[in-house]
Enzyme design. Structure first.
Site, PDB file in Angstrom:
ATOM      1  CB  CYS A   1      -0.943  -0.032   1.120  1.00 12.67           C
ATOM      2  SG  CYS A   1      -0.183   0.273   2.865  1.00 12.67           S
TER       3      CYS A   1
ATOM      4  CB  CYS B   1      -0.152   1.469  -4.151  1.00 12.60           C
ATOM      5  SG  CYS B   1       0.202  -0.263  -4.369  1.00 12.60           S
TER       6      CYS B   1
ATOM      7  CB  CYS C   1       3.025  -3.003  -7.514  1.00  9.18           C
ATOM      8  SG  CYS C   1       3.894  -4.398  -6.997  1.00  9.18           S
TER       9      CYS C   1
END
Length: 135
Positions: free
Chosen positions: A11, A85, A89
């Site tokens: 996150c 998020c 990633c």
């Protein structure tokens, strides 16, 4: 490389959702799963309301520290679970990616964090059924 599945929870601040998810997975799966958590922009400390909410169910995350998301953490994980998020990633072929839509506990009191904690537990229980072989 370990023969047990590895999971990375991500996150933004690695201070609430991902910390609670990592704690639930560690608590419920024990040493059957390798657990990591990280943040795309880690905070200074774990959210006190998340610490209190987890303490209420007998899990102590007060000693945890938010960690920076690294490429290596993603490479070393079989499953990468993001929680609000966005696209921060890194994506690698052969990895499984999940995005759990959860409310952000940042700035919330423990009353608001409890339902998030409980929703994460249900998601983690489902994940365990998928990735951990029955014994």
């Amino acid at each position: 490389m370990s023969d047990k599945p590895s999971v990375l929870f991500v996150c933004v601040h690695n201070a609430g959702r991902s910390q609670m998810a990592a704690a639930w997975l560690t608590h419920l799966a024990g040493d059957r799963v390798e657990v990591r958590s990280a943040g795309s922009n880690p905070g200074d400390s774990v959210n006190p309301a998340a610490v209190e909410a987890m303490r209420e169910v007998g899990i102590d995350i007060s000693a945890e520290v938010p960690k920076m998301l690294t490429v290596d953490a993603v490479k070393e994980s079989d499953v990468c679970i993001t929680m609000g998020c966005g696209d921060t990633c890194p994506v690698f072929p052969g990895k499984r990616y999940l995005d759990w839509q959860l409310d952000d506990p940042a700035g919330q009191g423990v009353e608001a964090v409890r339902p998030i904690r409980d929703e994460i537990k249900v998601l983690v229980e489902g994940l365990i059924k998928e990735i951990v072989p029955e014994v």
